[in-house]
Scaffold this active site. Structure first.
Site, PDB file in Angstrom:
ATOM      1  N   LYS A 129      43.255  37.121  32.329  1.00 32.55           N
ATOM      2  CA  LYS A 129      43.982  37.242  33.712  1.00 32.55           C
ATOM      3  C   LYS A 129      43.227  36.660  35.022  1.00 32.55           C
ATOM      4  CE  LYS A 129      46.187  41.005  33.993  1.00 32.55           C
ATOM      5  NZ  LYS A 129      45.227  41.736  34.423  1.00 32.55           N
ATOM      6  N   THR A 169      40.751  35.210  34.723  1.00 34.94           N
ATOM      7  CA  THR A 169      40.137  33.860  34.777  1.00 34.94           C
ATOM      8  C   THR A 169      41.212  32.711  35.165  1.00 34.94           C
ATOM      9  OG1 THR A 169      39.017  34.304  32.604  1.00 34.94           O
ATOM     10  CG2 THR A 169      39.306  32.105  33.058  1.00 34.94           C
ATOM     11  N   ARG A 179      40.041  42.441  42.302  1.00 37.95           N
ATOM     12  CA  ARG A 179      39.398  43.795  42.320  1.00 37.95           C
ATOM     13  C   ARG A 179      37.884  43.707  42.018  1.00 37.95           C
ATOM     14  NH1 ARG A 179      42.064  46.752  37.639  1.00 37.95           N
ATOM     15  NH2 ARG A 179      42.435  44.442  36.916  1.00 37.95           N
ATOM     16  N   LYS A 227      33.587  45.986  27.769  1.00 36.38           N
ATOM     17  CA  LYS A 227      34.463  45.085  28.259  1.00 36.38           C
ATOM     18  C   LYS A 227      33.968  43.759  28.789  1.00 36.38           C
ATOM     19  CE  LYS A 227      38.278  44.851  31.726  1.00 36.38           C
ATOM     20  NZ  LYS A 227      37.518  44.262  32.699  1.00 36.38           N
ATOM     21  N   ALA A 281      44.318  49.900  36.124  1.00 34.57           N
ATOM     22  CA  ALA A 281      45.835  49.995  36.306  1.00 34.57           C
ATOM     23  C   ALA A 281      46.092  50.874  35.068  1.00 34.57           C
ATOM     24  CB  ALA A 281      46.204  48.552  36.045  1.00 34.57           C
ATOM     25  N   PHE A 312      45.816  44.943  33.804  1.00 38.22           N
ATOM     26  CA  PHE A 312      46.641  44.942  32.484  1.00 38.22           C
ATOM     27  C   PHE A 312      47.899  44.163  32.671  1.00 38.22           C
ATOM     28  CE2 PHE A 312      43.611  48.685  32.381  1.00 38.22           C
ATOM     29  CZ  PHE A 312      42.745  48.261  31.194  1.00 38.22           C
ATOM     30  N   PHE A 324      43.159  28.995  24.158  1.00 36.70           N
ATOM     31  CA  PHE A 324      42.072  29.464  23.651  1.00 36.70           C
ATOM     32  C   PHE A 324      41.880  28.394  22.208  1.00 36.70           C
ATOM     33  CE2 PHE A 324      40.348  33.781  24.212  1.00 36.70           C
ATOM     34  CZ  PHE A 324      41.274  34.247  25.319  1.00 36.70           C
ATOM     35  N   TRP A 370      39.430  28.183  31.692  1.00 42.15           N
ATOM     36  CA  TRP A 370      38.237  28.757  30.820  1.00 42.15           C
ATOM     37  C   TRP A 370      37.302  27.415  30.781  1.00 42.15           C
ATOM     38  CZ3 TRP A 370      34.315  28.297  27.211  1.00 42.15           C
ATOM     39  CH2 TRP A 370      33.719  29.398  27.377  1.00 42.15           C
TER      40      TRP A 370
END
Lengths: 562, 562
Positions: free
Chosen positions: B77, B79, B100, B111, B279, B307, B387, B415
Site C-alpha cells: 500500500k 509502495t 505515517r 515487517k 491501524a 491495513f 508481483f 515497485w
C-alpha cells in the site's frame, strides 16, 4: 547558580542570546558544511569522514575541570568550564569545550541543567536539555532492544541456556522512575514470555552509554557491544551480546549517536556536547570521540568530569585517560564558599549567611581533592566560583589559604560576566600549563587485583581506611578472577556528597570503611563497577518535580525549564 | 514486495538513488530555508510559523489509499501511495505524499519498512526506518514521564487518591517486547514505589501518538493531553493528566515532534512522513498537521491509512476526517493477486503458483471493501499492485471482474518502474476526481450510543452479524455513559487479517459475531477504543528477528535493513 532573586533566570538569558548559525561556528575550527549533519540551525553532528581526516593533526592541550564534593545544587562546574573556555576564546586562543549531554531524568526531577548557567552557557540550552540530537534515546532503544532480543531468545527455545535467575542486563529509561527499580516481567502465561525479576536503570547508567563514550570508532563500538555480558547460563558461565549475535543491530541503532554534537556558548565558543554517563553510578565523562576530535581541532580543550574529584576526575584519569591515551595538561578544581561552609557543618538553608569559621573548617574537603590531583601528578588551579552571597572576608580567607599553601587560585565570576569573569582563571591555567611538567600516571596498575584497585581508590582518593566486601561481592571477586576479568579498571558507584560511601559524612571524613555491596561486569565498557553504600542506578522524583513548572507557549518556546 | 530473487533489495535501490538536498524539494512547494529545521541534509521539519501562514491557501484534493485484508507481508500500500504520487508528479501535477512514520518494533522484528518498496520509496529510508527525527522517541518519553509522575504522585502522598488497582495509563516502548505485556512494578519496599500491576504497550499504541496525530496545533495538543484519563480514584471517578497538572511538561517534550517531517521519494516528489499509529490497535492514520499542511501546499495529496479498508480507512473516515474536517476526493483500493488467492484458500507457500479458481473465490474480500468505500459515498479506483509471480490469466480475470462490475481498475507496476508504473492509475484517479461527486459522510452519528456505533461498524464495514460484549465491556459501557463519554467515536482494535475478529477467517466471512473484550477511554485522542478478539497492544518478536541480519559498515551505512 546565583542566589540573587532579581537576576535573570538561565533560560531567560539563553532565550535572549543571539546564536550564530552553527556552520559559522564550525568554520572557526576548520569545518565546512560538508563535514556536518545539521539538526536545526544551531546543532550539528560531525561526520565520521571528517573525524578520520583530522587524525594527523597535532593534539591541543587538555584542561580537566573537576570540583570539591558538591551541594545538591552543584558547584557550577559546567558554568566554570564554559566561562573558562569563553575567557580563553576572548583572549584569542583557539579553544573548544567537550561537555557531557544532559539526562532528561534529572531535568524533569530537580537538577539544574547540565549546560552551565548565567552568562556561561552552551546553547541552544532548551534543545540540549530536552531531546538534543537523540543520542540518549538511541541508547535507550539499543539497550531495550537487546533486552527484548534476549527475552525472546529465552522464549523461543533458549539455545544459549540462559538462566532467567542470573540475567544481569537490565532495561532502561532516560527518566527518574523509582517504581521501575524492581519489577517482575513475563507474567500472563506461556505466550507472554518467561516470568523473571528485572528492573530499569536510568539510561545514563546503561553500559551502552559507557561503551558509546569510550569507543574510538564504529568498529570499536561494535566490538565493545559484542563483549557486553548480559547473563549467565545454567552452567554459570557468562553469556555475551556476541553469543546472542546482535551487536550489528545495536551498532546500527547507535551509528548516528556516536557522532559528536557541535554547539556553541553564548559567546560563540565551539563546544562538543556528547555522551553523558553520571559520575556517581557510571564513569562520568563525555565521549572519547568528542574529546579526541576537539583536541585535533583546537589548541585548548576544556572538559569536565562529573561531581567531585573523588568521582568524575578519578574515573577520567584511571579509566578514560588510560584507555584513550589522554594526558591532561592542567586540572581546574572548582570550589564554592557555599559548599565549603556546608562541609564545615552549616545547614543548607543557612549557606547564604557569612560564616568564616565554618568555611575554614570546610577547607578540609578542598584540601583532600587537591591532594588527589597532586597524586595523579597533575598541575592545577583552584577556581572560586563566586556566588552573590559570598562575603569579602570569606573570599579572602579562601584566597589566603590557597596562597599560604602555594596553590594557584582564581576568583571567577563567569555566571554573572561570562568569559570576562574568567580571565584571571584563564591566565592562571595558561601559566600552569606553560610552567609545569605534568607527570601524569593512573593511581593503580591494571595488573593489580580488583580488591587492590578498589582499596587504592579508597585510600588514595577518598582518604578512607579500607574496603568491606559483602558476601555477594566476595563471591563475585572470586568468580570474576576465574573469568579473567580481574585485570580491568574499576568504576566506583558512590554517593557524590561525601568522600566516603555515607552521604551524611561531609568535610573530610577519616578512617572510614567503604562497603562494596555488589560488583557488575561491564566488559564492553572495559571496567568492573563496584556498587558502594546505598547508591541506586535509577533515581526517584522529588515531592514536587520540576515538570510541574514546565510548559510551552503557542510559538513553541519552552517555559519553566530552569 | 517482489518475489523475484534476482532483483535488487529495497535498501540497495535506496542506497543507489540520488537524493536532492531537502531545501530543493522544499522549494517545489514554496518553502524557503527559513521555513525549515534541517535534520541532516535530507530531512527537515516545517516550522509552526509557516504552517500558520499557509492557512489561507486553497486546499488541494485528497486521495486516500487503502487495501483489501493483507497477507502478513502486506499489499504494498505504501509502495502504491508513493508510486501513484510519483506518477502524478511525472505528469506535471503539484503533488505531495502524507505517510505515517514507521515504528522500530516491527523493523527489528519481521515487517518490511513502511517507506514503500522497489522504485517507489520515500528516502532516506534508513533514517526514516530507524530513529528518523526522533518523534516516536519523544512520544515514548512523554508517555513514560507521565507514568513516572503518576507513580511518584502516589508515592508522595497520593493527594488525588488514585487507586493503584485502577490505573489505565500504561508505559510504552517502541519495540516488540512480549515480556513487558504484563508486569508487576514498585517492588522492593517502601522506598521503591507502590507495588501494582502494569504493562508496556508499543509506543504506536500510546494515546499520546493518537493525540499528536489528531492535534491541530500546540494549544490543541496541550488541551488533548490534559484530557487523557490515567486512572480512577478510590471513588471510581476518572483522574486525568489535567488533574495531575503535567500537560505543560508533556507538551514541552512533544513540541518538536508535532512539526511535520519533509522528505522525498526516489523521483523527488515531496513527502510529509509524520505520526505513526498502527491501524489494528490504534487509529492508523498519519498526522492531521501533516495532511492539512500538505493540502495547503499541493494540488493533490496522496495519503495512506493502515491495513485494509475495514481498519485504517474506516478510522480515517469515521474519526480523522470527521475530527479534522477532511473530505477525500477519491479512494484507491490496493489489491494483489497473491492476497486474493490467499483469501480464496491458497496456503502461504503456494501463492506464487497460478490458481485462477482460488483468485476468483478470493474476490469476495475485495468486493466487501468496495462496498464499504461506496457506503462512505466515495469514488474509488482499484489498483492491482503487480508481483512478478502474477500470471496473465490471473490479471485478466481480476481486470475483467472489475470491468464487469463497473469498477475503475488500473494495473500498477510501481515497485519495478516507479512513477512510470503508476501512470494508468494516476489517470484513472484524476478521471474519478473530475467526474464524480463525492457525497462523503461518516457511517455513524456521534449521538448514537457506543454499542450502536460498534454494531454499525461490524455490520456495515466488517459484514458481520452483531457484537458480543464481555461482562467487563458491558460494565464499561454503563460507566462510560455515566461519565458522558458515550458521544465519542469508536476506535476498533481488531486483527488486520480478517474482516472478523478471528484472523483465520479469510475471504468474506458472514454471520460472524465480533467479541468486544474491553473498552479503553482515550479522551485526549477523542475516541473510545474497543478491543476485540485476541488483539494485543504489545507485539512479540518472531523466532528469528530481523535484527539478527542487521549491521553497519565502517562508514556508517546500514546493512541488512530489509
Amino acid at each position: 547558580m546565583s542566589t540573587n532573586k532579581m537576576v535573570k533566570s538561565d533560560i531567560e538569558i539563553a532565550q535572549q542570546s543571539t546564536l550564530l548559525p552553527i556552520k559559522d561556528i564550525a568554520k572557526k575550527i576548520g569545518l565546512t558544511e560538508d563535514d556536518l549533519d545539521f539538526y536545526g540551525k544551531y546543532k550539528a553532528k560531525i561526520s565520521f569522514e571528517k573525524i578520520h581526516n583530522v587524525q594527523t593533526n597535532t593534539d591541543g592541550k587538555l584542561i580537566l575541570v573537576t570540583s570539591i564534593n558538591p551541594t545538591p545544587a552543584g558547584e557550577g562546574k559546567s558554568t566554570v568550564t564554559v566561562g573558562l573556555s569563553d575567557a580563553l576564546h576572548s583572549i584569542g586562543k583557539k579553544v573548544m569545550i567537550a561537555l557531557r549531554e544532559p539526562s532528561l531524568g534529572p531535568t524533569m526531577g530537580m537538577k539544574g541543567g547540565a549546560t552551565g548557567g548565567g552568562y556561561s552557557q552552551v546553547l541552544p540550552m532548551e534543545d540540549i536539555n530536552l531531546h538534543f540530537t537523540g543520542d540518549i534515546h538511541a541508547i535507550t532503544t539499543a539497550n531495550n532492544a537487546l533486552a527484548a532480543l534476549m527475552d525472546n531468545h529465552i522464549q523461543q527455545g533458549n539455545q544459549l541456556q540462559i538462566d532467567p535467575r542470573r540475567i544481569v542486563w537490565k532495561r532502561c529509561l532516560d527518566l527518574n522512575d523509582r517504581a521501575l527499580r524492581e519489577i517482575v516481567i513475563g507474567l500472563g502465561g506461556p505466550g507472554q514470555g518467561v516470568p523473571r525479576e528485572d528492573g530499569f536503570d536510568i539510561t545514563v547508567a546503561s553500559e551502552i552509554m559507557a561503551v558509546l563514550c569510550l569507543a574510538s570508532d564504529l568498529q570499536d563500538l561494535k566490538l565493545r557491544l559484542s563483549k557486553m555480558v548480559i547473563a549467565y547460563n545454567y552452567d554459570k558461565q557468562p553469556v555475551t551480546v556476541g553469543d546472542l549475535g546482535v551487536e550489528g543491530a545495536l551498532a546500527l541503532l547507535l551509528k548516528e549517536a556516536l557522532k559528536p554534537n557541535l554547539v556553541q556558548t553564548i559567546e560563540h565558543t565551539p563546544a562538543l556536547v556528547h555522551g553523558g554517563p553520571f559520575a556517581n553510578i557510571a564513569h562520568g565523562c563525555n565521549s572519547v570521540m568528542a574529546t579526541k576530535t576537539a583536541l585535533k581541532l583546537a589548541d585548548y580543550v576544556v572538559t569536565e568530569s562529573g561531581f567531585g574529584a573523588d568521582l568524575g576526575a578519578e574515573k577520567f584519569l584511571n579509566i578514560k585517560a588510560r584507555s584513550a591515551g589522554l594526558t591532561p595538561s592542567a586540572v581546574v578544581i572548582v570550589a564554592t564558599i557555599r559548599a565549603l561552609k556546608m562541609h564545615g557543618g552549616v545547614a543548607k538553608n543557612e549557606l547564604s549567611d557569612e560564616n568564616v569559621a565554618a568555611l575554614e573548617a570546610g577547607l578540609e574537603n578542598l584540601k583532600k581533592h587537591v591532594e588527589t590531583v597532586e597524586r595523579f601528578g597533575l598541575p592545577f588551579v583552584v577556581a572560586i566560583n563566586r556566588f552573590t552571597s559570598d562575603t569579602k572576608s570569606e573570599i579572602s580567607l579562601l584566597q589566603n589559604w590557597c596562597e599560604k599553601n602555594g596553590i594557584s587560585v582564581a576568583l571567577t565570576e563567569v555566571w554573572e560576566k561570562g568569559g570576562q569573569g574568567g580571565i584571571e582563571l584563564a591566565r592562571k591555567v595558561l601559566d600552569v600549563i606553560e610552567n609545569s611538567h605534568p607527570a601524569f600516571k593512573p593511581l593503580y596498575k591494571l595488573e593489580s587485583s580488583l580488591e587492590e584497585k578498589i582499596r587504592t581508590i579508597i585510600q588514595q582518593v577518598y582518604g578512607g581506611k579500607d574496603v568491606d566486601f559483602s558476601a555477594q561481592a566476595l563471591k563475585q571477586l572470586n568468580d570474576f578472577k576465574q573469568f579473567g576479568w580481574d585485570k580491568l579498571p574499576v568504576c566506583m558507584a558512590k554517593t557524590q556528597y561525601s568522600l566516603s560511601d555515607d552521604p551524611s559524612k561531609l568535610g573530610r571524613p577519616r578512617d572510614f570503611i567503604v562497603h562494596v555491596r555488589e560488583l557488575k561486569p561491564k566488559l564492553g565498557a572495559g571496567f568492573i563497577v563496584a556498587i558502594t553504600g546505598d547508591i541506586m542506578t535509577m533515581p526517584g522524583l522529588p515531592k514536587r518535580p520540576a515538570a510541574y513548572n514546565m510548559d510551552v507557549d503557542d510559538k513553541g518556546r519552552a517555559i519553566g525549564l530552569f
